[in-house]
Design a protein around this motif. Structure first.
Motif, PDB file in Angstrom:
ATOM      1  N   LYS A 266      10.976  45.545  38.018  1.00 56.20           N
ATOM      2  CA  LYS A 266      10.516  45.519  36.933  1.00 56.20           C
ATOM      3  C   LYS A 266      10.078  44.491  36.900  1.00 56.20           C
ATOM      4  O   LYS A 266      10.660  43.432  38.121  1.00 56.20           O
ATOM      5  CB  LYS A 266      11.434  44.870  35.515  1.00 56.20           C
ATOM      6  CG  LYS A 266      10.341  44.970  34.580  1.00 56.20           C
ATOM      7  CD  LYS A 266      11.253  44.950  33.481  1.00 56.20           C
ATOM      8  CE  LYS A 266      12.668  44.809  33.338  1.00 56.20           C
ATOM      9  NZ  LYS A 266      12.800  44.567  32.179  1.00 56.20           N
TER      10      LYS A 266
ATOM     11  N   HIS B 144       5.881  39.728  31.512  1.00 56.27           N
ATOM     12  CA  HIS B 144       5.767  40.369  30.377  1.00 56.27           C
ATOM     13  C   HIS B 144       5.845  38.858  29.389  1.00 56.27           C
ATOM     14  O   HIS B 144       5.140  39.427  28.014  1.00 56.27           O
ATOM     15  CB  HIS B 144       5.870  42.041  30.060  1.00 56.27           C
ATOM     16  CG  HIS B 144       7.752  41.864  29.372  1.00 56.27           C
ATOM     17  ND1 HIS B 144       8.223  42.732  30.394  1.00 56.27           N
ATOM     18  CD2 HIS B 144       7.905  42.169  27.933  1.00 56.27           C
ATOM     19  CE1 HIS B 144       9.688  42.964  30.136  1.00 56.27           C
ATOM     20  NE2 HIS B 144       9.440  42.382  28.956  1.00 56.27           N
TER      21      HIS B 144
ATOM     22  N   GLN C 213      -4.173  43.990  32.608  1.00 58.61           N
ATOM     23  CA  GLN C 213      -3.964  44.607  33.427  1.00 58.61           C
ATOM     24  C   GLN C 213      -5.582  44.818  34.597  1.00 58.61           C
ATOM     25  O   GLN C 213      -6.715  44.614  33.429  1.00 58.61           O
ATOM     26  CB  GLN C 213      -4.216  46.673  33.277  1.00 58.61           C
ATOM     27  CG  GLN C 213      -4.313  47.881  34.420  1.00 58.61           C
ATOM     28  CD  GLN C 213      -3.467  47.568  35.344  1.00 58.61           C
ATOM     29  OE1 GLN C 213      -2.181  47.298  34.886  1.00 58.61           O
ATOM     30  NE2 GLN C 213      -3.432  47.482  37.224  1.00 58.61           N
TER      31      GLN C 213
ATOM     32  N   LEU D  62       0.791  47.941  34.869  1.00 55.37           N
ATOM     33  CA  LEU D  62       1.341  47.829  33.412  1.00 55.37           C
ATOM     34  C   LEU D  62       1.838  49.514  32.923  1.00 55.37           C
ATOM     35  O   LEU D  62       1.319  50.768  33.127  1.00 55.37           O
ATOM     36  CB  LEU D  62       0.519  47.464  32.079  1.00 55.37           C
ATOM     37  CG  LEU D  62       0.117  46.397  32.324  1.00 55.37           C
ATOM     38  CD1 LEU D  62      -1.185  45.691  30.793  1.00 55.37           C
ATOM     39  CD2 LEU D  62       1.232  45.216  32.012  1.00 55.37           C
ATOM     40  N   MET D  63       3.335  49.733  32.568  1.00 55.55           N
ATOM     41  CA  MET D  63       3.526  50.799  31.737  1.00 55.55           C
ATOM     42  C   MET D  63       4.754  50.636  30.549  1.00 55.55           C
ATOM     43  O   MET D  63       5.831  49.197  31.196  1.00 55.55           O
ATOM     44  CB  MET D  63       4.417  51.312  32.987  1.00 55.55           C
ATOM     45  CG  MET D  63       5.459  52.904  32.517  1.00 55.55           C
ATOM     46  SD  MET D  63       6.262  53.440  34.388  1.00 55.55           S
ATOM     47  CE  MET D  63       7.672  52.553  33.658  1.00 55.55           C
ATOM     48  N   ARG D  64       5.043  50.959  29.690  1.00 54.82           N
ATOM     49  CA  ARG D  64       5.870  51.243  29.027  1.00 54.82           C
ATOM     50  C   ARG D  64       6.891  52.131  28.902  1.00 54.82           C
ATOM     51  O   ARG D  64       6.934  53.130  28.468  1.00 54.82           O
ATOM     52  CB  ARG D  64       5.153  51.396  27.758  1.00 54.82           C
ATOM     53  CG  ARG D  64       5.739  50.936  26.388  1.00 54.82           C
ATOM     54  CD  ARG D  64       4.717  51.113  24.724  1.00 54.82           C
ATOM     55  NE  ARG D  64       5.664  51.107  23.820  1.00 54.82           N
ATOM     56  CZ  ARG D  64       5.073  51.477  22.435  1.00 54.82           C
ATOM     57  NH1 ARG D  64       3.811  51.644  22.136  1.00 54.82           N
ATOM     58  NH2 ARG D  64       5.752  51.033  20.967  1.00 54.82           N
TER      59      ARG D  64
ATOM     60  N   HIS E 233       6.833  47.464  24.208  1.00 56.01           N
ATOM     61  CA  HIS E 233       5.731  47.444  24.314  1.00 56.01           C
ATOM     62  C   HIS E 233       6.062  46.858  26.062  1.00 56.01           C
ATOM     63  O   HIS E 233       6.710  47.611  26.824  1.00 56.01           O
ATOM     64  CB  HIS E 233       5.576  45.493  24.053  1.00 56.01           C
ATOM     65  CG  HIS E 233       6.937  44.456  24.499  1.00 56.01           C
ATOM     66  ND1 HIS E 233       8.334  44.010  23.426  1.00 56.01           N
ATOM     67  CD2 HIS E 233       7.610  43.770  26.228  1.00 56.01           C
ATOM     68  CE1 HIS E 233       8.706  43.987  24.682  1.00 56.01           C
ATOM     69  NE2 HIS E 233       8.567  43.829  25.877  1.00 56.01           N
ATOM     70  N   SER E 234       4.459  46.819  26.508  1.00 54.18           N
ATOM     71  CA  SER E 234       4.644  47.339  28.075  1.00 54.18           C
ATOM     72  C   SER E 234       4.921  45.954  28.929  1.00 54.18           C
ATOM     73  O   SER E 234       4.758  45.667  28.252  1.00 54.18           O
ATOM     74  CB  SER E 234       2.722  47.868  28.274  1.00 54.18           C
ATOM     75  OG  SER E 234       2.227  48.876  27.456  1.00 54.18           O
TER      76      SER E 234
END
Length: 198
Positions: free
Chosen positions: A158, A94, A101, A118-120, A126-127
């Motif tokens: 990640k 990121h 996305q 994407l995942m937060r 942030h994502s």
């Protein structure tokens, strides 16, 4: 990871050769080393960015490259030293650009992560870019919340970009270039000190 470039023997030889004008020589050496430190930082950023396929701006903003010039007496040393430091931990995806996305994955800067999403996370601002692990299974881990050993785990990883191999290759290549550049700069600065400045 850092490269500690010792320039002492070269500098001492030059001072001996010009012992009748030590002030001019020491000024020329200081100017040469300042120019060499700027040259080293530019060259390092350019080479590393090219090998990693990311922008120099990203590397600079993450503080991954630092070039420091220490004079005699600094850091309790008796000689000049040029220290090149590269932060070699993997760079999270990121940070490489704004994550977007798409139907097939996530694009960050110049890179595309197929199958990623994407995942937060709860504690993040942030994502981040994640991907499902192919070989995943629960395992016994200590819970950060309760401190107990529990059967748990997430099938996610990640996405990151490794920088270690590129950084070590760039540093090895840079050492000989810096010594050659230092000799050129010293020649120019001594010429300036003895023929132009006076």
């Amino acid at each position: 990871m850092k490269l500690d470039l010792e320039l002492d023997s070269t500098v001492d030889e030059l001072i001996d050769q010009f012992h009748h004008a030590p002030e001019k020589v020491s000024k020329a050496i200081a100017r040469s080393l300042r120019k060499l430190s700027r040259f080293a930082e530019r060259r390092l950023l350019r080479e590393l960015a090219r090998r990693q396929n990311i922008t120099q701006k990203v590397l600079k903003s993450l503080g991954r490259v630092r070039v420091s010039l220490y004079k005699p007496g600094d850091r309790a040393g008796q000689n000049y030293s040029l220290v090149i430091w590269i932060g070699a931990l993997d760079i999270p995806a990121h940070y490489l650009g704004k994550p977007i996305q798409t139907r097939n994955g996530v694009r960050t800067g110049r890179r595309f992560w197929e199958g990623a999403f994407l995942m937060r996370p709860v504690n993040a601002t942030h994502s981040m870019v994640f991907e499902r692990k192919d070989t995943w299974q629960h395992k016994f881990q200590r819970s950060k919340k309760s401190g107990r050993i529990m059967w748990m785990g997430l099938p996610l990883e990640k996405k990151e970009v490794g920088i270690w191999d590129s950084a070590s290759a760039v540093l090895q290549k840079l050492e000989s270039v810096l010594l050659e550049r230092f000799a050129t700069l010293m020649e120019q600065e001594l010429n300036y000190a003895f023929n132009i400045e006076s």
